[in-house]
Scaffold this active site. Structure first.
Site, PDB file in Angstrom:
ATOM      1  N   TRP A  85     -20.455  15.377  10.135  1.00 41.16           N
ATOM      2  CA  TRP A  85     -19.395  15.116   9.178  1.00 41.16           C
ATOM      3  C   TRP A  85     -19.673  15.792   7.841  1.00 41.16           C
ATOM      4  O   TRP A  85     -20.797  15.740   7.342  1.00 41.16           O
ATOM      5  CB  TRP A  85     -19.249  13.610   8.930  1.00 41.16           C
ATOM      6  CG  TRP A  85     -18.638  12.867  10.079  1.00 41.16           C
ATOM      7  CD1 TRP A  85     -18.282  13.380  11.292  1.00 41.16           C
ATOM      8  CD2 TRP A  85     -18.332  11.474  10.127  1.00 41.16           C
ATOM      9  NE1 TRP A  85     -17.770  12.398  12.092  1.00 41.16           N
ATOM     10  CE2 TRP A  85     -17.795  11.215  11.401  1.00 41.16           C
ATOM     11  CE3 TRP A  85     -18.462  10.423   9.225  1.00 41.16           C
ATOM     12  CZ2 TRP A  85     -17.372   9.946  11.788  1.00 41.16           C
ATOM     13  CZ3 TRP A  85     -18.051   9.157   9.601  1.00 41.16           C
ATOM     14  CH2 TRP A  85     -17.507   8.918  10.867  1.00 41.16           C
ATOM     15  N   THR A 105       0.872  -1.179   0.000  1.00 40.91           N
ATOM     16  CA  THR A 105       0.000   0.000   0.000  1.00 40.91           C
ATOM     17  C   THR A 105       0.908   1.228   0.000  1.00 40.91           C
ATOM     18  O   THR A 105       2.066   1.125   0.423  1.00 40.91           O
ATOM     19  CB  THR A 105      -0.874   0.024   1.267  1.00 40.91           C
ATOM     20  OG1 THR A 105       0.008   0.080   2.397  1.00 40.91           O
ATOM     21  CG2 THR A 105      -1.739  -1.215   1.384  1.00 40.91           C
ATOM     22  N   GLU A 160      -5.711  -3.862  -0.913  1.00 34.23           N
ATOM     23  CA  GLU A 160      -6.083  -4.970  -0.019  1.00 34.23           C
ATOM     24  C   GLU A 160      -7.178  -5.849  -0.605  1.00 34.23           C
ATOM     25  O   GLU A 160      -7.504  -6.894  -0.064  1.00 34.23           O
ATOM     26  CB  GLU A 160      -6.566  -4.419   1.333  1.00 34.23           C
ATOM     27  CG  GLU A 160      -5.474  -3.930   2.258  1.00 34.23           C
ATOM     28  CD  GLU A 160      -5.119  -2.462   2.051  1.00 34.23           C
ATOM     29  OE1 GLU A 160      -5.400  -1.915   0.965  1.00 34.23           O
ATOM     30  OE2 GLU A 160      -4.542  -1.861   2.985  1.00 34.23           O
ATOM     31  N   LYS A 205     -14.827  17.223  10.447  1.00 30.84           N
ATOM     32  CA  LYS A 205     -15.751  17.125  11.576  1.00 30.84           C
ATOM     33  C   LYS A 205     -16.138  18.535  12.008  1.00 30.84           C
ATOM     34  O   LYS A 205     -15.329  19.262  12.570  1.00 30.84           O
ATOM     35  CB  LYS A 205     -15.106  16.349  12.717  1.00 30.84           C
ATOM     36  CG  LYS A 205     -14.767  14.942  12.257  1.00 30.84           C
ATOM     37  CD  LYS A 205     -14.278  14.040  13.344  1.00 30.84           C
ATOM     38  CE  LYS A 205     -14.059  12.660  12.769  1.00 30.84           C
ATOM     39  NZ  LYS A 205     -12.766  12.452  12.134  1.00 30.84           N
TER      40      LYS A 205
HETATM   41  P1  AMP Z   1      -5.211   1.913  -3.225  1.00 29.33           P
HETATM   42  O1  AMP Z   1      -4.982   0.815  -2.290  1.00 29.33           O
HETATM   43  O2  AMP Z   1      -4.007   2.763  -3.485  1.00 29.33           O
HETATM   44  O3  AMP Z   1      -5.822   1.427  -4.488  1.00 29.33           O
HETATM   45  O4  AMP Z   1      -6.244   2.907  -2.552  1.00 29.33           O
HETATM   46  C1  AMP Z   1      -7.508   2.468  -2.143  1.00 29.33           C
HETATM   47  C2  AMP Z   1      -8.356   3.638  -1.733  1.00 29.33           C
HETATM   48  O5  AMP Z   1      -8.578   4.510  -2.862  1.00 29.33           O
HETATM   49  C3  AMP Z   1      -9.753   3.267  -1.292  1.00 29.33           C
HETATM   50  O6  AMP Z   1      -9.777   2.808   0.036  1.00 29.33           O
HETATM   51  C4  AMP Z   1     -10.490   4.577  -1.489  1.00 29.33           C
HETATM   52  O7  AMP Z   1     -10.254   5.464  -0.422  1.00 29.33           O
HETATM   53  C5  AMP Z   1      -9.838   5.148  -2.715  1.00 29.33           C
HETATM   54  N1  AMP Z   1     -10.657   4.854  -3.906  1.00 29.33           N
HETATM   55  C6  AMP Z   1     -10.503   3.874  -4.796  1.00 29.33           C
HETATM   56  N2  AMP Z   1     -11.436   3.953  -5.759  1.00 29.33           N
HETATM   57  C7  AMP Z   1     -12.221   5.014  -5.460  1.00 29.33           C
HETATM   58  C8  AMP Z   1     -13.368   5.626  -6.063  1.00 29.33           C
HETATM   59  N3  AMP Z   1     -13.904   5.189  -7.188  1.00 29.33           N
HETATM   60  N4  AMP Z   1     -13.902   6.702  -5.437  1.00 29.33           N
HETATM   61  C9  AMP Z   1     -13.373   7.180  -4.287  1.00 29.33           C
HETATM   62  N5  AMP Z   1     -12.290   6.665  -3.691  1.00 29.33           N
HETATM   63  C10 AMP Z   1     -11.720   5.592  -4.266  1.00 29.33           C
END
Ligand code: AMP
Length: 545
Positions: free
Chosen positions: A443, A185, A330, A438
């Protein structure tokens, strides 16, 4: 009583052999790092993947060893995905956009034995190599004619390495629970964490991606995965294309609007996938050049929320349907996808857009629920929002080299996102739990505000963060990059523009104009960086605030 069916393992090597047998001539085209087009087919890709597996055995790679790649989306990287995982080693796709200290951390944490690298990244690894004592060698993904002079220890040439092999190799029959690959990540706080996928999870995820109601991928599809193979598994498209025999176009490092437009038109691409920042570049190019995207049917957009204005432009100006996807490293990464139902398609277009801005419904295999701070499940009514929890066979159970479970006691994984789920099962992310603003015990969704602001004609990019407020705890600060730096939008106009799009009490207390907004290694707005940049920012306090 158990069923009496064969229990043969699901392995990624079966994907490339399937494609080579049934779609041997199907094209895999790459815009190479050197800048020319390379074309070959699944039959050759499978042969070279087997040669690579043989070469790895020859240089001493063993089952379970971790072998890294730091590379663009190219045919050689494609071969690494099959050659490395297929022979029983573990592919670690390193994101070169991470900070050097994060790269140092993850390469050491994974104990990478060899690193396959594109020549682009030679200078980066030359600087880092002193900190990577266990890396036995660096394999440069090029031919002997393009081998650069390098101080990298034990630098080998990819083509020279594999040309010594015959390709006469039978893939080992592995346990399907054995690891295929690791992705870390991007870790905006603390060290990055490794997610270790298995053959089984990779195949099940790939099946899910190809389904008609998800990616609608088959042998007639031409896919352009712009989403990098080093970020969240290129959303599973490398495996899904071999599973179905789809034509593949790989962009190498050429991700600018003009290059993407040319690739789509040259190969008649009908499905492509990337994060919103890539599409902003493409749409700007199309607007300036007057070019169109004749063959493109659909674009998968995910990684960050997709602005309504982006969906509308793709669909109404260029005739390209937008499918918003949500997922995370994940989750291999796919969790949900927004595909309108038959009923939804009967609504007027603005109502359809109200649905399309949501992150969509979980695909089969993923379960989702939202919970409050006491872990009580909230209603799927489209307004209650809470922590988004997921479950499924391609969701992480524990992080690499951690003996602690990554799950809550009841077996659900907390995504760190805050969301609503409506009665039709459409999930909508309202924020990352750490980015939500917040204000007075309520929120405010920074993502909703950003999306609304992105629709303003004079705003290029927008970000919203919470800033300390003496009465309300936090209030939103809108940070914008103007389209024209010499004529930035004025705050009054922006607030007026937002006033019918968000609740009145959500309207930002102030607006800052900047020349650029920082992004993370995976193309998301770097909220942590912005919060740091604006840590001493004082909001104007009005009389009645
Ligand atoms: P990553 O592990 O780098 O792919 O990041 C995952 C995170 O990206 C998710 O937990 C979301 O917070 C954000 N994310 C992924 N797809 C979207 C989406 N379509 N809209 C909003 N947030 C997203």
């Amino acid at each position: 009583m158990f069923g009496q069916m064969q229990d043969s393992p699901l392995l990624v090597s079966q994907l490339i052999e399937h494609a080579a047998t049934l779609y041997p001539e199907q094209v895999i085209a790459t815009k190479t790092v050197e800048g020319h087009w390379h074309e070959y087919n699944y039959k050759e890709a499978a042969l070279r993947s087997r040669k690579l597996a043989q070469a790895l055995l020859r240089i001493g790679v063993k089952d379970g060893d971790v072998i890294a790649t730091m590379a663009w989306n190219t045919y050689r990287h494609f071969e690494c995905w099959y050659g490395i995982s297929g022979m029983g080693a573990i592919l670690h796709t390193v994101n070169p956009r991470l900070f050097p200290e994060q790269l140092d951390y993850i390469i050491n944490h994974a104990q990478d034995q060899y690193i396959f690298i594109d020549t682009t990244f030679v200078p980066l690894l030359e600087k880092l190599q002193a900190q990577l004592p266990h890396v036995k060698g660096y394999i440069l993904m090029t031919d002997s004619a393009h081998m650069p002079d390098t101080s990298l220890k034990n630098a080998l040439c990819y083509e020279t390495l594999i040309e010594q092999e015959s390709g006469d190799f039978t893939w080992p029959v592995l346990d399907e629970r054995q690891a295929t690959s690791i992705c870390y990540t991007s870790g905006t706080t603390g060290n990055p964490k490794g997610v270790l996928y298995s053959h089984r999870s990779s195949i099940l995820h790939s099946w899910a991606i190809t389904a008609k109601s998800v990616g609608n991928i088959d042998h007639e599809t031409c896919i352009l995965p712009i989403v990098p193979m080093f970020h969240a598994n290129a959303w599973g498209l490398v495996y899904a294309s071999a599973m179905t025999g789809a034509k593949v176009v790989l962009p190498g490092p050429h991700l600018d609007g003009k290059s993407v437009c040319q690739m789509v038109n040259k190969y008649e691409v009908d499905l492509t996938a990337a994060v919103p920042t890539v599409w902003t570049m493409l749409l700007q190019y199309l607007e300036a050049s007057g070019e169109t995207l004749e063959s493109l049917n659909s674009v998968l957009i995910g990684g960050s929320a997709v602005p309504r204005s982006m969906i509308e432009k793709f669909e109404t100006v260029y005739g390209v349907e937008v499918w918003q996807a949500w997922g995370m490293t994940e989750m291999s990464p796919l969790g949900s996808l927004n595909r309108l139902s038959k009923q939804d398609k009967k609504l007027d277009y603005q109502q359809q857009l109200d649905i399309k801005v949501k992150q969509g419904r979980p695909c089969f295999g993923v379960q989702m629920k939202i919970v409050d701070d006491n872990n009580t499940t909230l209603a799927n009514d489209g307004s209650a929002f809470g922590r988004l929890m997921v479950k499924g066979p391609w969701v992480v159970a524990s992080y690499f080299k951690s003996d602690k479970s990554a799950l809550e006691d009841d077996g659900w994984f907390d995504t760190g996102d805050v969301a609503t789920i409506d009665a039709s099962g459409n999930m909508q992310i309202t924020d990352r739990s750490k980015d939500v603003i917040k204000s007075g015990g309520e929120w405010i969704s920074s993502i909703d505000l950003e999306n609304a602001a992105m629709g303003h004609p004079d705003i290029q990019e927008a970000a919203v963060i919470g800033v300390a407020h003496p009465k309300w705890e936090e209030r939103p600060l809108l940070i914008v990059v103007p389209k024209d730096a010499t004529n930035p939008p004025n705050m009054e106009h922006v607030l007026h523009f937002l006033s019918d799009k968000v609740a009145k009490w959500w309207l930002p207390d102030d607006m800052a104009i900047v020349t650029d907004i920082p992004h993370t290694a995976t193309g998301k707005i770097n909220k942590l960086g912005l919060r740091h940049q604006f840590k001493d920012y004082k909001l104007p306090i009005t009389q009645n605030a």
